[in-house]
Design a protein around this motif. Structure first.
Motif, mmCIF file in Angstrom:
data_model
loop_
_atom_site.group_PDB
_atom_site.id
_atom_site.type_symbol
_atom_site.label_atom_id
_atom_site.label_comp_id
_atom_site.label_asym_id
_atom_site.label_seq_id
_atom_site.Cartn_x
_atom_site.Cartn_y
_atom_site.Cartn_z
ATOM 1 N N SER A 297 -20.594 24.959 -5.466
ATOM 2 C CA SER A 297 -19.221 24.493 -5.701
ATOM 3 C C SER A 297 -18.335 25.594 -6.248
ATOM 4 O O SER A 297 -17.103 25.516 -6.159
ATOM 5 N N THR A 298 -18.942 26.625 -6.826
ATOM 6 C CA THR A 298 -18.171 27.736 -7.392
ATOM 7 C C THR A 298 -18.381 29.037 -6.616
ATOM 8 O O THR A 298 -17.984 30.105 -7.070
ATOM 9 N N VAL B 28 -17.895 32.012 -3.880
ATOM 10 C CA VAL B 28 -16.671 32.696 -3.470
ATOM 11 C C VAL B 28 -16.894 33.390 -2.128
ATOM 12 O O VAL B 28 -18.020 33.530 -1.656
ATOM 13 N N GLU B 29 -15.799 33.813 -1.531
ATOM 14 C CA GLU B 29 -15.823 34.388 -0.181
ATOM 15 C C GLU B 29 -16.791 35.568 -0.070
ATOM 16 O O GLU B 29 -17.475 35.731 0.940
ATOM 17 N N SER C 198 -16.042 20.775 -3.534
ATOM 18 C CA SER C 198 -15.003 21.380 -4.369
ATOM 19 C C SER C 198 -13.968 22.037 -3.465
ATOM 20 O O SER C 198 -14.213 22.242 -2.270
ATOM 21 N N ASP C 199 -12.829 22.396 -4.023
ATOM 22 C CA ASP C 199 -11.808 23.082 -3.236
ATOM 23 C C ASP C 199 -12.317 24.437 -2.754
ATOM 24 O O ASP C 199 -12.005 24.863 -1.638
ATOM 25 N N GLN C 200 -13.109 25.122 -3.594
ATOM 26 C CA GLN C 200 -13.666 26.410 -3.182
ATOM 27 C C GLN C 200 -14.645 26.237 -2.025
ATOM 28 O O GLN C 200 -14.625 27.003 -1.061
ATOM 29 N N GLN D 74 -12.772 25.669 1.199
ATOM 30 C CA GLN D 74 -12.268 26.900 1.809
ATOM 31 C C GLN D 74 -13.372 27.686 2.493
ATOM 32 O O GLN D 74 -13.189 28.240 3.585
ATOM 33 N N LEU D 75 -14.545 27.725 1.865
ATOM 34 C CA LEU D 75 -15.684 28.418 2.468
ATOM 35 C C LEU D 75 -16.117 27.739 3.768
ATOM 36 O O LEU D 75 -16.457 28.405 4.745
#
Length: 339
Positions: free
Chosen positions: A111-112, A114-115, A140-142, A145-146
């Motif tokens: 959930s945390t 990153v790209e 999650s929002d992250q 996006q992934l």
């Protein structure tokens, strides 16, 4: 014909047998999650499969990785880091009492993520198929996006992309799901779902169908598939058809809509051991059938038969072979001892 899947693997804790949460003084622990289950099923079928995720850099994270590696799933692109592995608690239903799931996955590693945790061109090198579910962007929002980045990259590199809509009301709202998934599925070739997914995510309801009473209308599902295809340009739409008699007994079949034609599988009456992962095993079976060049009707029958067998297996994963699935497809569902 390598397949890549991307999502969250979790620790599943369940009371023994049909015990309720409030009764439990011990829990059985296994690992699973939508996309991880698909990768494991495909590995059991002999297909090179890789699972991509992020897990904590500790013994629990390693145990989750090991649960896939032992069955031949490539975990070399699983990132390490973050706070924790997500957990879910599963209580088996029986007769008229439904199964229940409680999530404990807030602030999980994926959930945390990153790209920079994932190099998609490197991950997709040599692969032909990418699979994701609607669970991952709901985390999650992250993660959302992934998920979007992953399908864009897969599509740009020429992979076939499949997505199981997998709406989870405990993770996000209907409004959020529609907003996010409407953008994500623009990159999807094969859409997989059930009657609730299509209705909750895109507002498309199967006509004259009531899953709680076990009443399913084939024409209604054809209409759903046609609308989904018209909305998003899917090449194929697969819809599982579950007729719930009770928590223990279900009718199980599916439809595949392709090139304007709807195909329906045979129906199985299943006495359920564990239904978690049933949809994942269907997705894996369909991917296997299509990626190995089966005619569409045969691929559909393979998917439904493999998922039928999963309902008889404890845990999230589908531990069956291609030969076992084909035996059931051939009509041998007697359950007689094999000596």
């Amino acid at each position: 014909m390598k397949v890549i899947t991307f999502g969250e693997i979790m620790l599943r804790l369940a009371p023994e047998g049909y015990g309720r949460f409030v009764q439990a003084d011990k829990f059985t622990a296994v690992y699973g999650g939508g996309e991880a289950n698909v990768a494991l099923s495909l590995a059991n079928f002999g297909v090179p499969a890789a699972f991509v995720s992020k897990v904590p850099d500790n013994a629990i994270g390693q145990a989750a990785i090991n649960s896939l590696r032992r069955y031949g799933v490539d975990t070399s692109h699983v990132a390490l880091g973050g706070e924790r592995l997500g957990i879910y608690y599963a209580e088996k239903g029986a007769s008229q009492r439904p199964s229940k799931v409680i999530y404990d996955r807030a602030h999980s590693s994926i959930s945390t993520a990153v790209e920079t945790d994932f190099n998609w061109p490197e991950i997709f090198a040599g692969a032909t198929w990418f699979h994701i579910t609607g669970i991952t962007p709901a985390i999650s929002d992250q993660a959302s996006q992934l998920a979007l980045q992953s399908v864009r990259a897969a599509k740009a590199l020429g992979l076939t992309v499949s997505c199981d809509l997998n709406y989870r009301k405990n993770l996000w709202s209907v409004q959020k799901a529609k907003e996010v998934m409407s953008e994500l599925v623009e990159y999807v070739d094969v859409c997989i779902g059930n009657e609730e997914d299509a209705e909750k995510v895109f507002g498309i309801k199967a006509k004259a169908t009531d899953v709680t009473s076990g009443k399913l209308n084939h024409e209604g599902y054809i209409d759903v598939a046609e609308q989904l295809t018209e909305m998003f340009g899917f090449k194929k739409v697969a819809i599982t058809l579950r007729g719930s008699i009770s928590a223990n007994d279900n009718n199980w079949a599916a439809m595949l809509y392709s090139k304007g034609q709807a195909l329906f599988s045979k129906n199985y009456l299943i006495h359920i051991v564990d239904r978690v992962g049933g949809g994942d095993s269907f997705a894996a079976g369909l991917i296997y059938g299509l990626i190995t060049g089966m005619p569409e009707q045969e691929a559909l029958e393979f998917a439904v038969a493999s998922s039928c067998l999963k309902h008889t297996i404890e845990g999230d994963a589908n531990h069956v072979t291609v030969a076992e699935v084909k035996t059931l497809m051939g009509g041998d569902g007697s359950g007689r001892v094999q000596r």
